[in-house]
Design an enzyme around this catalytic site. Structure first.
Site, PDB file in Angstrom:
ATOM      1  N   GLU A  30     -16.989  -1.140 -10.846  1.00  0.00           N
ATOM      2  CA  GLU A  30     -16.778  -2.580 -10.610  1.00  0.00           C
ATOM      3  C   GLU A  30     -15.701  -2.782  -9.542  1.00  0.00           C
ATOM      4  O   GLU A  30     -14.505  -2.758  -9.860  1.00  0.00           O
ATOM      5  CB  GLU A  30     -16.304  -3.257 -11.899  1.00  0.00           C
ATOM      6  CG  GLU A  30     -17.292  -3.185 -13.031  1.00  0.00           C
ATOM      7  CD  GLU A  30     -17.030  -4.293 -14.036  1.00  0.00           C
ATOM      8  OE1 GLU A  30     -17.926  -5.108 -14.244  1.00  0.00           O
ATOM      9  OE2 GLU A  30     -15.911  -4.363 -14.576  1.00  0.00           O
ATOM     10  N   HIS A  81     -11.130  -1.670 -18.135  1.00  0.00           N
ATOM     11  CA  HIS A  81     -11.608  -2.767 -17.278  1.00  0.00           C
ATOM     12  C   HIS A  81     -10.463  -3.178 -16.343  1.00  0.00           C
ATOM     13  O   HIS A  81      -9.293  -3.149 -16.734  1.00  0.00           O
ATOM     14  CB  HIS A  81     -12.059  -3.949 -18.149  1.00  0.00           C
ATOM     15  CG  HIS A  81     -12.752  -5.001 -17.350  1.00  0.00           C
ATOM     16  ND1 HIS A  81     -12.062  -5.916 -16.579  1.00  0.00           N
ATOM     17  CD2 HIS A  81     -14.067  -5.266 -17.154  1.00  0.00           C
ATOM     18  CE1 HIS A  81     -12.924  -6.694 -15.962  1.00  0.00           C
ATOM     19  NE2 HIS A  81     -14.148  -6.324 -16.291  1.00  0.00           N
TER      20      HIS A  81
HETATM   21  P1  PGA Z   1     -18.486 -10.838 -13.225  1.00  0.00           P
HETATM   22  O1  PGA Z   1     -17.577  -9.835 -14.071  1.00  0.00           O
HETATM   23  O2  PGA Z   1     -19.923 -10.509 -13.538  1.00  0.00           O
HETATM   24  O3  PGA Z   1     -18.082 -12.196 -13.692  1.00  0.00           O
HETATM   25  O4  PGA Z   1     -18.190 -10.594 -11.787  1.00  0.00           O
HETATM   26  C1  PGA Z   1     -17.937  -8.502 -14.271  1.00  0.00           C
HETATM   27  C2  PGA Z   1     -16.864  -7.837 -15.090  1.00  0.00           C
HETATM   28  O5  PGA Z   1     -15.683  -8.140 -14.896  1.00  0.00           O
HETATM   29  O6  PGA Z   1     -17.177  -7.000 -15.956  1.00  0.00           O
END
Ligand code: PGA
Length: 264
Positions: free
Chosen positions: A165, A95
């Site tokens: 992401e 992540h």
């Molecule tokens: P968010 O985070 O939905 O708060 O933007 C997503 C993540 O970091 O997995």
């Protein structure tokens, strides 16, 4: 019709075990009525309690990370084996918030290998910090994918999940999420690189999720981009909001193809 995969990343938002258990019970009840596969990733100290509740429901459990070491003399490390022994099925790997704390592609690759050995499905997170007008982010996405994925057997490749992401879109509001047009282009690119790594047939089957400010009001819209579901952060903490996202994604997946371009 393929069910969307919706993963809740509670990060450190849920800081109390009772709160985690209550939220899991609400999710477990709601998930039964939604045609989506749901996974909840609580903070590590709550994995046992959450896994016990989820075992009786149709919600799977994931860890937010695992150790990249196989060393047993490693006090405080959370090993893939230990996590898997709780009935946990998924693990988030790489992540951006972990990468920001120093995890390299090499570390991520080691974690993916250990996750697969322990029969955990690794959810490999990739994504650029910013988008340049010249498309530099594609090179970074490709590098992260190639360096984060170990050589794997066709069987192991079946349990792989990719979560795209973009860092710039994380933790904001639905208005700041990526546009479906840009997301579609990036998803296609990810599948193309994946095809080179795991083979075309497998790349078409591998779930590619989107994460970054997914909320109930943009979930159905974002599904148009051809993603397989979402990795949800802040909006996953309230189980009702997570269920609304899952329901919107399931609704999109159930909509006949010819109507999808009219979905909003
Ligand atoms: P968010 O985070 O939905 O708060 O933007 C997503 C993540 O970091 O997995």
């Amino acid at each position: 019709m393929k069910r969307p995969l919706i993963i809740a990343n509670w990060k450190g938002y849920v800081a109390d075990v009772e709160e985690a258990c209550v939220a899991t019970r609400v999710l477990a009840r709601g998930a039964k009525k939604i045609a989506a596969d749901m996974v909840v990733c609580p903070p590590a100290p709550f994995l046992v309690s959450v896994a016990n509740i989820a075992a009786r429901a149709s919600v799977a459990v994931g860890a937010q990370t695992i150790s990249s070491t196989t060393e047993v003399k490693a006090t405080g490390e959370i090993t893939a084996q230990a996590v898997a022994s709780l009935g946990v099925k998924f693990v988030l790997v790489g992540h951006s918030e972990r990468r920001a704390r120093g995890e390299s592609n090499e570390d991520v690759c080691a974690m993916v290998t250990l996750a697969l050995e322990a029969k955990l499905s690794p959810v490999v997170c990739i994504g650029e910090k910013e988008r340049g007008s010249a498309g530099e982010h594609f090179a970074l996405i490709e590098q992260e994918l190639r360096e984060s994925l170990p050589k794997m057997s066709p069987r192991d490749a079946k349990s792989l999940v990719i979560a795209y992401e973009p860092v710039w879109a994380i933790g904001k509001t639905s208005a700041d999420a990526m546009t479906p047009e840009n997301l579609e282009e990036t998803t296609l690119f990810i599948r193309k690189v994946l095809a080179d790594i795991v083979g075309r047939a497998q790349a078409l089957q591998t779930p590619v999720l989107y994460g970054g400010s997914v909320e109930s009001d943009n979930a159905e819209h974002l599904m148009r981009a051809g993603v397989s579901g979402f990795l949800v952060g802040h909006a996953s903490v309230d189980p009702k909001s997570l269920l609304a996202i899952a329901s919107a994604a399931a609704h999109f997946s159930a909509t006949p193809k010819r109507n999808k371009k009219h979905a909003s």
